[in-house]
Scaffold this active site. Structure first.
Site, PDB file in Angstrom:
ATOM      1  N   LYS A  25      14.997 -12.697  21.058  1.00  0.00           N
ATOM      2  CA  LYS A  25      15.341 -13.604  19.546  1.00  0.00           C
ATOM      3  C   LYS A  25      15.003 -15.086  19.841  1.00  0.00           C
ATOM      4  O   LYS A  25      14.731 -15.689  18.763  1.00  0.00           O
ATOM      5  CB  LYS A  25      16.963 -13.581  19.769  1.00  0.00           C
ATOM      6  CG  LYS A  25      17.452 -12.223  19.118  1.00  0.00           C
ATOM      7  CD  LYS A  25      18.942 -11.915  19.127  1.00  0.00           C
ATOM      8  CE  LYS A  25      19.242 -10.730  18.719  1.00  0.00           C
ATOM      9  NZ  LYS A  25      20.919 -10.939  18.580  1.00  0.00           N
ATOM     10  N   LYS A  32      13.468   3.171  16.480  1.00  0.00           N
ATOM     11  CA  LYS A  32      14.938   3.221  16.148  1.00  0.00           C
ATOM     12  C   LYS A  32      15.188   2.921  14.742  1.00  0.00           C
ATOM     13  O   LYS A  32      14.659   1.893  14.162  1.00  0.00           O
ATOM     14  CB  LYS A  32      15.594   2.428  17.155  1.00  0.00           C
ATOM     15  CG  LYS A  32      17.064   2.628  16.829  1.00  0.00           C
ATOM     16  CD  LYS A  32      17.929   1.683  17.949  1.00  0.00           C
ATOM     17  CE  LYS A  32      19.288   1.990  17.785  1.00  0.00           C
ATOM     18  NZ  LYS A  32      20.110   1.040  18.722  1.00  0.00           N
ATOM     19  N   LYS A  36      18.549  -1.357   9.906  1.00  0.00           N
ATOM     20  CA  LYS A  36      18.736  -1.817   8.559  1.00  0.00           C
ATOM     21  C   LYS A  36      17.996  -3.068   8.177  1.00  0.00           C
ATOM     22  O   LYS A  36      17.740  -3.402   7.179  1.00  0.00           O
ATOM     23  CB  LYS A  36      20.412  -2.360   8.361  1.00  0.00           C
ATOM     24  CG  LYS A  36      20.916  -3.175   9.409  1.00  0.00           C
ATOM     25  CD  LYS A  36      22.338  -3.287   9.064  1.00  0.00           C
ATOM     26  CE  LYS A  36      22.966  -4.087  10.237  1.00  0.00           C
ATOM     27  NZ  LYS A  36      23.252  -3.144  11.378  1.00  0.00           N
TER      28      LYS A  36
END
Length: 335
Positions: free
Chosen positions: A111, A197, A200
């Site tokens: 991140k 995977k 969303k």
């Protein structure tokens, strides 16, 4: 009865992958364990958020929990920021883990490489996750492969804290991971890439089905899902990963084993198999969505969350006070 803790970030409407891998398991586990299910909104603000959208997503996720079958009388479901012990215990954890341990976290590396301004919270949110778990004396924590590193940090901290401050006693419970197998839905893959995977945040909405998708969208997404070469329907996660993924989804929504589905559709074409799969998903999600919208516009949802927060505070405060006393914080109370 053993205790289970799990937390989910309010970062948008969950996919059916989240439903199968997490929420459906939450419902099943609540009859066997003392369950604490937390909407971890404090974790969400490690990256910039729109305040109104965040509040909407917190409430939406809570409504989906209950609509999916989580029972407020069986499980303790609450919003993290409404239990102040989480932030206070996280400070005690931070003071007993090293910067090196936090910098080794894979999610921090991933991140931080994508952000211009790296907040201190992005580095120190694993101690908050540790606090989430230990405050409820959790014996088991449902985690995906991407969260195993954080549970290892939790276990290291608990052993360190107990050795340093326990005086021979186990002040904190040492948690173990609860990891569903891939075949039972522990890892649902993308509809257009069986090696990724389901997420969303994926660029293509065709790669996932949202828990709030309408029947027409579900049918279109399932019909466009990739399949593998070969005739008929069979389960082989190595040679036919796309069909294996669809079978896993079908099994989770139909309550039929993968072997039963293979027997039924062995000689069927992909079109018939996909149409039946779409119908099965819709049959589960339609009543769930109806209940979701009822809860979203009622005081019932807030009553459930108030009830959960009250119980969570009582449990968490006991653990927090035990930790504070162990490290020497506060005044010694007169008897």
């Amino acid at each position: 009865m053993q205790t289970i803790f799990s937390g989910v970030q309010p970062s948008g409407t969950p996919t059916i992958g989240n439903y199968i891998g997490a929420i459906q398991n939450f419902v099943n586990l609540q009859d066997e364990y003392d369950c604490y299910y937390c909407i971890v909104d404090l974790h969400a603000i490690t990256v910039p958020q729109d305040r109104l959208k965040l509040r909407e997503q917190i409430r939406s996720l809570a409504a989906l929990y209950f609509a999916a079958g989580i029972d407020a009388d069986k499980s303790t479901t609450f919003i993290q920021s409404e239990v102040s012990a989480h932030a206070e215990a996280a400070w005690l954890v931070q003071c007993n883990v090293s910067v090196g341990e936090l910098e080794r976290m894979t999610q921090y590396k991933d991140k931080s490489s994508k952000q211009e301004m790296i907040s201190a919270g992005l580095l120190t949110y694993p101690p908050l996750m540790v606090a989430d778990i230990i405050l409820y004396n959790a014996h088991l924590v449902p985690v995906g492969e991407d969260q195993k590193q954080h549970l290892e940090l939790t276990r290291d901290f608990v052993e360190r804290f107990n050795n340093r401050f326990g005086q021979g006693n186990d002040l904190l419970v040492l948690p173990d991971p609860y990891i569903p197998s891939k075949q039972s839905g522990g890892r649902i893959m993308s509809l257009n890439d069986p090696y990724s995977k389901m997420s969303k945040s994926a660029k293509s909405p065709k790669s996932y089905i949202s828990m709030l998708d309408d029947p027409s969208s579900i049918q279109k997404k399932i019909r466009s899902a990739v399949t593998d070469s070969g005739q008929g329907i069979s389960y082989d996660s190595d040679k036919r990963p796309a069909i294996a993924n669809l079978l896993t989804i079908f099994s989770a929504f139909s309550s039929k084993s993968i072997d039963e589905l293979v027997d039924k559709y062995r000689d069927a074409g992909n079109a018939q198999f996909k149409d039946d799969l779409a119908d099965t998903i819709i049959a589960t999600l339609e009543p769930l969505q109806k209940r979701y919208y009822e809860l979203l516009n009622s005081e019932e949802l807030d009553n459930y969350l108030d009830q959960g927060a009250d119980k969570a505070r009582r449990t968490a405060d006991k653990t927090l006070n035990k930790m504070k006393n162990a490290v020497g914080l506060g005044r010694k109370r007169r008897k």
